[in-house]
Design a protein around this motif. Structure first.
Motif, PDB file in Angstrom:
ATOM      1  N   GLU A  55     -28.654 -47.466  -5.632  1.00 19.38           N
ATOM      2  CA  GLU A  55     -28.843 -48.308  -6.814  1.00 19.38           C
ATOM      3  C   GLU A  55     -27.734 -48.927  -7.126  1.00 19.38           C
ATOM      4  OE1 GLU A  55     -30.165 -46.450 -10.399  1.00 19.38           O
ATOM      5  OE2 GLU A  55     -29.673 -48.473 -11.559  1.00 19.38           O
TER       6      GLU A  55
ATOM      7  N   ARG B 166     -26.787 -52.954  -6.632  1.00 19.90           N
ATOM      8  CA  ARG B 166     -26.504 -53.752  -7.667  1.00 19.90           C
ATOM      9  C   ARG B 166     -25.185 -54.232  -7.494  1.00 19.90           C
ATOM     10  NH1 ARG B 166     -29.932 -53.205 -11.985  1.00 19.90           N
ATOM     11  NH2 ARG B 166     -30.708 -51.040 -12.236  1.00 19.90           N
TER      12      ARG B 166
ATOM     13  N   SER C 175     -24.964 -58.373  -7.088  1.00 19.26           N
ATOM     14  CA  SER C 175     -24.118 -59.244  -8.218  1.00 19.26           C
ATOM     15  C   SER C 175     -22.840 -60.104  -7.756  1.00 19.26           C
ATOM     16  CB  SER C 175     -23.562 -58.237  -9.293  1.00 19.26           C
ATOM     17  OG  SER C 175     -22.614 -57.795  -8.851  1.00 19.26           O
TER      18      SER C 175
ATOM     19  N   GLU D 151     -32.008 -57.260  -3.703  1.00 15.26           N
ATOM     20  CA  GLU D 151     -32.579 -57.282  -4.860  1.00 15.26           C
ATOM     21  C   GLU D 151     -34.134 -56.782  -5.024  1.00 15.26           C
ATOM     22  OE1 GLU D 151     -30.382 -60.930  -7.369  1.00 15.26           O
ATOM     23  OE2 GLU D 151     -32.239 -61.419  -6.284  1.00 15.26           O
TER      24      GLU D 151
ATOM     25  N   LEU E 233     -33.402 -53.105  -4.271  1.00 21.65           N
ATOM     26  CA  LEU E 233     -33.116 -52.578  -5.652  1.00 21.65           C
ATOM     27  C   LEU E 233     -34.376 -51.992  -6.441  1.00 21.65           C
ATOM     28  CD1 LEU E 233     -30.842 -51.615  -7.717  1.00 21.65           C
ATOM     29  CD2 LEU E 233     -30.811 -54.043  -8.315  1.00 21.65           C
TER      30      LEU E 233
ATOM     31  N   GLN F 172     -20.372 -47.866  -6.557  1.00 22.63           N
ATOM     32  CA  GLN F 172     -19.999 -49.283  -7.147  1.00 22.63           C
ATOM     33  C   GLN F 172     -18.826 -49.747  -6.275  1.00 22.63           C
ATOM     34  OE1 GLN F 172     -19.579 -47.960 -11.005  1.00 22.63           O
ATOM     35  NE2 GLN F 172     -21.479 -48.559 -11.647  1.00 22.63           N
TER      36      GLN F 172
END
Ligand code: MG
Ligand code: FE
Length: 169
Positions: free
Chosen positions: A23, A27, A31, A44, A47, A83
């Motif tokens: 996730e 993300r 973005s 997306e 996701l 991330q």
């Protein structure tokens, strides 16, 4: 020695942590991607699937008496890693995103393949059904990324050779 149901719970928690990592990665990628709209749209979409998978895994853990609260404490570092991987500012970012996504989907395919056997061995037919429902979503994402990769690399190389600043992502 751990029992079959202990293994199952363990691996479900691993899968839940894995989906949280996915996730965070998806993300970050969604973005950042600006100039490859179909890749962004597919990310997306996956996701959304990933959030659904998390809910299904949570339902399995809850049914087995292990709430997801026990999982959440350990995932901070993993999420930070996701991330970082998803948001890396590399000059060939879009290519690396597709390649690492393809690799990660196969980690997920292996995890759910193992879980299907573990759930069967523990006699947990509902968890087995859920994992068999999730597995094709990972396979389809992996296939999409691999199918898209050659044209994506070609487009990246062409833009990059022209010195275009929309090449990278
Ligand atoms: Mg997944
Ligand atoms: Fe996936």
């Amino acid at each position: 020695m751990a029992s079959r149901s202990e293994h199952l719970v363990d691996w479900l928690r691993d899968a839940y942590a894995m989906e949280q990592q996915v996730e965070a990665m998806l993300r970050a990628q969604a973005s950042r991607l600006e100039n490859y709209p179909d890749v962004r749209t597919r990310i997306e979409q996956h996701l959304e699937e990933t959030l659904g998978q998390q809910a299904l895994l949570e339902s399995c853990l809850t049914r087995l008496g292990t709430g997801p609260s026990l999982v959440k404490g350990m995932t901070g570092e993993i999420v930070a890693f996701g991330q970082a991987v998803g948001g890396m500012a590399m000059s060939d970012e879009v290519v690396k995103a597709a390649m690492s996504g393809y690799v990660f989907e196969h980690t997920e395919i292996a995890a759910y393949t193992a879980l299907i056997v573990a759930a069967h061995a523990a006699g947990d037919l509902e968890t087995r059904r859920i994992c068999k429902q999730i597995l094709p979503q990972e396979g389809e994402m992996a296939r999409w990324l691999l199918t898209r990769l050659p044209d994506l690399v070609a487009a990246y190389l062409a833009r990059s050779a022209d010195g275009r600043d929309d090449a990278q992502r």
